[in-house]
Design an enzyme around this catalytic site. Structure first.
Site, mmCIF file in Angstrom:
data_model
loop_
_atom_site.group_PDB
_atom_site.id
_atom_site.type_symbol
_atom_site.label_atom_id
_atom_site.label_comp_id
_atom_site.label_asym_id
_atom_site.label_seq_id
_atom_site.Cartn_x
_atom_site.Cartn_y
_atom_site.Cartn_z
ATOM 1 N NE ARG A 340 -2.759 0.937 3.581
ATOM 2 C CZ ARG A 340 -3.884 1.009 4.408
ATOM 3 N NH1 ARG A 340 -5.035 1.146 3.985
ATOM 4 N NH2 ARG A 340 -3.347 1.015 5.593
ATOM 5 C CD GLU A 431 -9.125 4.299 2.086
ATOM 6 O OE1 GLU A 431 -9.274 3.685 3.474
ATOM 7 O OE2 GLU A 431 -7.782 4.488 1.548
ATOM 8 C CG ASP A 459 -9.406 6.121 6.116
ATOM 9 O OD1 ASP A 459 -9.206 7.347 6.544
ATOM 10 O OD2 ASP A 459 -8.447 5.473 5.986
ATOM 11 C CG ASP A 630 -5.164 2.384 10.680
ATOM 12 O OD1 ASP A 630 -5.931 2.872 11.128
ATOM 13 O OD2 ASP A 630 -4.913 1.478 9.844
#
Length: 721
Positions: A340, A431, A459, A630
């Site tokens: 990612r 997202e 998100d 996160d």
């Protein structure tokens, strides 16, 4: 800062030296030519990147203006007029004809095998190796060490092996085998031995012999046919290895000599440069790239101390078996790794372009593709992709134009690195709401490269709130999960993926299980992901992957996807249902509890990010339940408090008071960490002030993202060291 000048590029010497001295000798490219191509691509795409970000800001300003002119009442608004406005604005684009993706050269683990997916910060070599090696996991260990097996009736974990607990583990594992690899007129608790005869698995039940109900599920073995040391089974595309050793501490007491059951678990892993990573400068970015390079060479190692012992971790080799026909069967020993990259928003001081920081997403593409060449050019000891592809997950893209930007960038990078067209595949993170409502057109822009679409609740919720920040006050955070838009979003992602032909060519994914210590609850609930058509779903640990693999034996996801083709799809009308509260008449105690929950989580994450550069960790919540946090979880919490401030549900003074009280709790939760810096003594540390900014400036942050303020605070701290 010492920099190397290459044309209009000023490259930090740490990063430059890594490329020149470590990467180029392995991949065999000309260093000067690489930097010339690098400069050309950066100069070409930087202004386009700026334009895309400006478009985001322009759209958001017009949405804010519309809500100001069309106020809601009791949480209700004119959805028909709102939808038409979004279409006129170009936020929702016209939907084109049906199509199917044409992605080629995709590894089976991504195209056709459904299973758990790990996400791990690639900057941490130990975690990266753990994830790469999580392709195979011990079911016995996963059960024994977690709450899946209760501790009643003398089955406590303790400090040494507990035979009563072990017996419960073995019973569970043998029931799993019975459920998924059924025997004729017997179960695995009755088995006393195994043999292979003329390519058939023979199972001893005392003096008698039986077989599998479905003989094709037997696919291999290790050792002698009369006395194998391992039996390899396969169900729904996933392998299970029964390990046999009558001399082992466990096997000696087992009627069949079974010492363990291994499950093929994390079939794929996302090595993350983004939300779970704190990398704000050249030194930290070089660590990210160096670890990815090591994974692509197959020689990454990490030495660390655990329980007083020094250990060195390396990448697992492939596994060999004898197939029923007597030929050698080799299975991948490691997860197939996706990477990612960073999204389009952030810049990084690692490289300056005409004196300005480079867009980090552009830099990531150029750097990580270069570092993948050992795998793509067969210059490594352990393969990742056996089809010659690199898999880049691209987060936080807003709509089809931003996907098209990514596709064009990938094409130019391929040319610069002399790679075939479409070598760089793209995973589209669904997202952001502008991507959700235009998902079909986003996929169309990348139809030759798409290997992944994935929902991300946190998100997506953060963007939902920021996009509609001016519409009104939102429901409480936990109530978000029950709102119409979220259910529609999860269904829509699968519906569109199936309609665009992803089945058998690409992954359709679901989000993270955030409670790594609650495996019993995960085992009871996360089966919903494969049942919903998810060919992969995120787990927080190798243990979580092993246990979640059970769900993919219970459910054939490919059959689910076939059935989804005929169901009624989710609707745009439901997707545009903003999660507004019908009333804000909550009690003061309810408001305070909501603030405490949000603020404690914000502080607990931010203090580690800013002070220690930890981008993802198990952060205890206000009830001391460890949650994997996160930047996505930070985004939703900070946006939620910002929204309540914006609409007068709570006051700035209330929020600040809660933040100060929660700082004491977070300090106490981290009291055993020798590297921890207390916040509550002054409530004026960089971390505490950053947490405040994330809330009090939250409504004005671009798309509600947390990165700009986090990066600023950490760079400030590093400049003082």
């Amino acid at each position: 800062m010492n920099r190397i000048q290459k044309g209009s590029l000023a490259i930090d010497h740490k990063l430059y030296d890594f490329i020149a001295n470590e990467v180029m000798p392995v991949v065999g490219l000309d260093n000067e030519q690489y930097w010339q191509d690098f400069e050309r691509i950066v100069k070409k795409y930087t202004p386009i990147n700026r334009e895309l970000l400006a478009k985001r800001d322009e759209i958001q300003a017009k949405i804010d203006e519309w809500h100001a002119k069309n106020p809601t009442k009791d949480g209700q608004f004119d959805k028909k007029a709102y939808t038409q406005f979004l279409q006129d604005l170009g936020y929702i684009v016209p939907v084109g004809d049906d199509f199917s993706i044409t992605t080629e050269n995709v590894d089976d683990e991504i195209a056709t095998i459904a299973g758990p997916q790990l996400v791990v910060p690639v900057r941490n070599a130990r975690y990266a190796l753990n994830a790469a090696n999580a392709r195979w996991g011990s079911l016995y260990d996963a059960l024994y060490g977690t709450d899946v097996i209760d501790e009643t009736d003398g089955a406590e974990k303790g400090n040494s092996y507990n035979p009563k607990r072990g017996a419960k583990v073995i019973d569970f594992a043998k029931q799993f085998l019975t459920n998924n690899f059924a025997l004729l007129d017997a179960n695995y608790s009755q088995v006393t031995g195994f043999a292979v005869d003329n390519g058939q698995l023979m199972v001893n039940i005392g003096e008698k012999t039986t077989k599998l109900q479905n003989p094709e599920k037997f696919v291999g073995f290790v050792g002698d046919t009369a006395n194998p040391s391992a039996i390899l089974l396969k169900n729904n595309g996933l392998h299970v290895e029964i390990q046999i050793d009558k001399n082992s501490p466990i096997g000696k007491d087992d009627p069949a000599g079974i010492k363990d059951v291994l499950l093929e678990a994390a079939v794929t892993t996302i090595q993350d440069c983004e939300d779970s990573v704190a990398a704000v400068d050249a030194g930290e970015k070089t660590e990210v790239y160096r670890n990815w390079f090591g994974l692509m060479k197959g020689d990454l190692t990490d030495t660390f101390v655990k329980n007083g012992k020094t250990m060195t971790r390396t990448m697992n080799s492939d596994r060999e078996y004898t197939a029923p026909d007597g030929k050698t069967l080799t299975l991948h020993g490691r997860s197939v790794m996706l990477l990612r990259n960073v999204g389009h928003l952030m810049t990084n001081p690692a490289i300056l372009v005409d004196g300005e920081e480079i867009f980090e997403g552009i830099m990531d593409t150029l750097m990580t593709a270069l570092c993948s060449l050992p795998d793509l050019l067969n210059k490594n000891s352990l393969k990742n992709s056996r089809t010659g592809s690199m898999y880049i997950v691209k987060p936080k893209m807003h709509g089809p134009d931003e996907v098209a930007f990514t596709v064009a960038l990938f094409g130019d990078v391929e040319q610069a690195l002399n790679l075939p067209n479409n070598t760089l595949k793209v995973g589209i993170m669904d997202e952001e709401r502008r991507t959700t409502v235009n998902l079909k057109e986003c996929i169309r822009k990348a139809k030759e490269r798409t290997i992944f679409i994935n929902t991300g609740f946190m998100d997506r919720t953060g963007d939902e709130m920021h996009t509609s920040m001016q519409a009104g006050a939102f429901v409480r955070k936990n109530d978000m999960k029950h709102e119409d838009w979220l259910n529609a979003y999860e269904r829509w992602n699968v519906d569109v993926g199936v309609a665009c032909g992803l089945r058998g060519k690409a992954q359709i994914g679901k989000g993270m299980w955030a409670k790594p210590d609650s495996m019993k609850e995960m085992l009871a609930t996360k089966s919903n992901h494969p049942k919903s058509g998810a060919t992969c779903a995120w787990v927080p640990s190798p243990t979580g992957a092993t246990l979640h693999a059970i769900h993919y034996h219970e459910t054939d996801v490919m059959d689910v996807l076939d059935s989804i083709k005929t169901r009624t799809p989710a609707t745009l009308d439901d997707l545009l249902s903003i999660p507004l509260a019908t009333t804000t008449d909550w009690t003061q105690d309810e408001k305070t509890k909501e603030l405490e929950n949000n603020c404690q989580g914000i502080l607990g994450y931010v203090v580690r990010w800013v002070d220690q550069g930890i981008g993802c960790s198990k952060v205890p919540d206000i009830d001391n339940v460890g949650l994997m946090e996160d930047r996505a979880t930070l985004r939703i919490s900070s946006q939620h408090v910002a929204n309540w401030l914006e609409h007068g549900v709570v006051s700035r003074e209330q929020v600040l008071d809660v933040l100060k009280r929660m700082a004491k709790i977070v300090d106490a939760q981290n009291a055993d960490d020798p590297n921890y810096t207390r916040m509550s003594d002054s409530c004026d540390t960089l971390a505490f002030n950053c947490a405040c900014d994330l809330i009090f400036q939250g409504a004005k942050q671009p798309s509600g993202y947390t990165e700009p303020l986090l990066h600023k605070a950490r760079l400030d701290l590093k400049s003082r060291l």
